[in-house]
Design a protein around this motif. Structure first.
Motif, PDB file in Angstrom:
ATOM      1  N   ALA A 262       0.842  -1.203   0.000  1.00 13.89           N
ATOM      2  CA  ALA A 262       0.000   0.000   0.000  1.00 13.89           C
ATOM      3  C   ALA A 262       0.874   1.249   0.000  1.00 13.89           C
ATOM      4  CB  ALA A 262      -0.911  -0.006   1.218  1.00 13.89           C
ATOM      5  N   LEU A 301      -9.150   7.850  -3.578  1.00 17.04           N
ATOM      6  CA  LEU A 301      -9.425   7.202  -4.860  1.00 17.04           C
ATOM      7  C   LEU A 301     -10.020   8.173  -5.874  1.00 17.04           C
ATOM      8  CD1 LEU A 301     -10.754   3.800  -3.493  1.00 17.04           C
ATOM      9  CD2 LEU A 301      -8.660   4.145  -4.818  1.00 17.04           C
ATOM     10  N   ARG A 306      -6.159   4.846  -9.211  1.00 16.40           N
ATOM     11  CA  ARG A 306      -5.221   3.722  -9.080  1.00 16.40           C
ATOM     12  C   ARG A 306      -4.452   3.752  -7.767  1.00 16.40           C
ATOM     13  NH1 ARG A 306      -1.871   4.462 -14.493  1.00 16.40           N
ATOM     14  NH2 ARG A 306      -1.936   6.581 -13.660  1.00 16.40           N
ATOM     15  N   ARG A 308      -3.034   3.008  -4.319  1.00 17.15           N
ATOM     16  CA  ARG A 308      -2.952   1.773  -3.521  1.00 17.15           C
ATOM     17  C   ARG A 308      -3.263   2.140  -2.075  1.00 17.15           C
ATOM     18  NH1 ARG A 308       2.643   0.232  -6.282  1.00 17.15           N
ATOM     19  NH2 ARG A 308       3.025  -1.045  -4.456  1.00 17.15           N
ATOM     20  N   GLY A 321      -8.601  -1.015  -0.283  1.00 15.39           N
ATOM     21  CA  GLY A 321      -9.189  -0.176  -1.319  1.00 15.39           C
ATOM     22  C   GLY A 321      -8.626  -0.383  -2.708  1.00 15.39           C
ATOM     23  N   PHE A 322      -7.746  -1.352  -2.895  1.00 14.88           N
ATOM     24  CA  PHE A 322      -7.189  -1.616  -4.223  1.00 14.88           C
ATOM     25  C   PHE A 322      -6.981  -3.113  -4.395  1.00 14.88           C
ATOM     26  CE2 PHE A 322      -3.525  -1.650  -1.507  1.00 14.88           C
ATOM     27  CZ  PHE A 322      -2.541  -2.391  -2.136  1.00 14.88           C
ATOM     28  N   ALA A 323      -6.782  -3.550  -5.627  1.00 20.19           N
ATOM     29  CA  ALA A 323      -6.530  -4.970  -5.910  1.00 20.19           C
ATOM     30  C   ALA A 323      -5.081  -5.263  -5.565  1.00 20.19           C
ATOM     31  CB  ALA A 323      -6.829  -5.281  -7.372  1.00 20.19           C
ATOM     32  N   LYS A 330      -4.409 -12.344  -6.764  1.00 19.78           N
ATOM     33  CA  LYS A 330      -4.934 -11.044  -6.392  1.00 19.78           C
ATOM     34  C   LYS A 330      -5.879 -11.150  -5.190  1.00 19.78           C
ATOM     35  CE  LYS A 330      -3.294  -8.266  -9.674  1.00 19.78           C
ATOM     36  NZ  LYS A 330      -2.474  -7.060  -9.375  1.00 19.78           N
ATOM     37  N   PRO A 333     -10.488  -5.709  -3.730  1.00 16.99           N
ATOM     38  CA  PRO A 333     -10.810  -4.697  -2.713  1.00 16.99           C
ATOM     39  C   PRO A 333     -12.009  -5.121  -1.871  1.00 16.99           C
ATOM     40  CG  PRO A 333     -10.466  -3.674  -4.861  1.00 16.99           C
ATOM     41  CD  PRO A 333     -10.518  -5.152  -5.096  1.00 16.99           C
TER      42      PRO A 333
END
Length: 466
Positions: A262, A301, A306, A308, A321-323, A330, A333
């Motif tokens: 992150a 966001l 994008r 992280r 909050g992100f992949a 993976k 989120p």
């Protein structure tokens, strides 16, 4: 006191959570909020939860919507299942509060309700809520928990925890079987501990001395590398090292964030300031509560789709909050508090580095926190004391006992006072229970605990006399 409603949901004594009251709030939620045509319903393991869940299901179907019964499942598993299908959800749980209480947590198809949703639900309740309609459909989702296990099994793989002997303190957590399945799927050796047939309220932010002693005893007796557990509905983690010593939630958060790569960290003002000294993070502080953390994540966001970004609370609840990329795949989120990711990721990181959790945590900047709460105190009484201290420097000087001069106050949420020697003492009324929360921070664990004990005693004296 009567049931209380807010962004943490509805909370109150079981005796006050009548079928009519529950029905009214569910119908108000349906009238005020998007639902995608269906509501997924889950519950924790309290004796009162099956009855309340049945009432929720009846209210949903009576409004003409499909009710999806997920049974006894972790709150994040329920949220994940509902969000994946574009549906709303209601979790029947009182989280960490005693068994004589219970409540409802509400989820939109996009995630947790926010402050505007709270206002809209209350207005809809006053207006009578969603009207009766031809009865909606009913289905059972028997695979809800299994998909939640797969989330971690597929991302971390079968060797992530290989060689680790991990105790699962089962008590009455709704995630006790799910958590054991996740650890086994990741190659860990599971030792089940202290399963209970009665509900035990475990607050991961306020673990009492007897419980800490029990954790240390179990760790030694079973030769464990760690002990893991959650609160009642599994949106807050509990993790110990090999000696049974607690790893606080605001250490699990930074450890998880770093392991996942992150770059933007959103966390409340009460979380350990060590994260500010860690390289590679852009930090955003918020008020206490997942709706505020989510709002901070959404703002990040909006600035960069994008980004992280992750969020975590001092209680350890972690929001992704992100992949993110796990060792094997993976991790999608999930912007609601989750207990399993901040359990699995630090354990996997420690194993990958060939160290124990205690050593991994010791590599973080040396700042230490402690937390507890004074129970049975109405929010109004707590707030009156905090307001008095906020307004009067002399009153603060008389109340706070750190042996060091005050250097600043933060009123983001309650009253957070900093001192010249680096100590911090933070008071705030709980948002969902009759409790006054107390947080301390210092440059040693012993100092943080001493400040906690000293100020908890003072808090009790002042509020008992109020």
């Amino acid at each position: 006191m009567p049931p209380k409603f807010g962004t943490s949901g509805l909370r109150g004594l079981v005796t006050d959570l009548s079928d009519d009251l529950v029905h009214g709030y569910v119908r108000a939620f349906i009238a005020a909020c998007p639902h995608g045509g269906a509501v997924h319903v889950g519950r924790d393991l309290r004796d009162s939860s099956p009855r309340i869940a049945a009432t929720v299901i009846a209210a949903v179907r009576g409004a003409g919507l499909r009710a999806v019964d997920c049974g006894a499942v972790p709150t994040p598993a329920l949220a994940m299942a509902a969000m994946a299908r574009g549906h709303a959800a209601v979790m029947v749980t009182g989280s960490h509060i005693p068994a004589d209480r219970n409540g409802l947590k509400f989820y939109l198809p996009s995630g947790e309700i926010a402050k505007p949703d709270e206002t809209a639900i209350l207005a809809a309740r006053d207006a009578g809520g969603a009207p009766d309609a031809p009865q909606g459909a009913f289905e059972r989702d028997e695979a809800c928990a299994a998909r939640y296990v797969a989330r971690y099994a597929e991302a971390f793989g079968p060797r992530a925890l290989a060689g680790l002997r991990i105790g699962v303190f089962e008590h009455s957590s709704v995630a006790r079987d799910t958590l054991a399945e996740v650890i086994a799927a990741l190659g860990g050796d599971v030792v089940r501990i202290a399963r209970s047939d009665r509900f035990i309220p475990v607050d991961t932010e306020a673990v009492d001395p007897d419980m800490r002693a029990a954790l240390a005893g179990w760790a030694a007796a079973h030769r464990l590398d760690a002990i893991v557990s959650t609160d009642g509905d599994a949106d807050r983690p509990m993790v110990t090292d090999a000696h049974g010593a607690m790893i606080p939630g605001d250490l699990l958060g930074p450890l998880t964030a770093r392991h996942l790569g992150a770059r933007v960290v959103v966390t409340p003002v009460s979380s350990n300031t060590l994260v500010e000294a860690m390289e590679g993070f852009a930090l955003r502080r918020t008020r206490i509560g997942s709706p505020f953390v989510i709002a901070g994540m959404e703002a990040a966001l909006q600035e960069d789709a994008r980004a992280r970004v992750i969020g975590y609370e001092a209680n350890g609840g972690f929001l992704l909050g992100f992949a993110a990329q796990g060792p094997e795949g993976k991790i999608a989120p999930l912007m609601t508090r989750d207990a399993v990711l901040p359990i699995v990721a630090p354990l996997a990181a420690a194993r990958a580095k060939g160290v124990g959790l205690a050593e991994l945590a010791a590599r973080l900047p040396p700042r230490f926190t402690a937390a507890d709460r004074l129970q049975g105190v109405a929010s109004e009484r707590s707030m009156a004391l905090i307001d008095a201290l906020r307004a009067d420097p002399q009153a603060r000087a008389a109340f706070f006992d750190t042996g060091s001069a005050e250097t600043g106050i933060d009123e983001t949420d309650g009253l957070r006072v900093s001192f010249a020697d680096g100590a911090v003492v933070h008071l705030r009324p709980s948002g969902n229970a009759p409790e006054c929360r107390l947080y301390t921070e210092a440059d040693s664990a012993g100092r943080a605990q001493d400040l906690l004990a000293r100020h908890l005693e003072r808090l009790a004296a002042r509020l008992s006399a109020a």
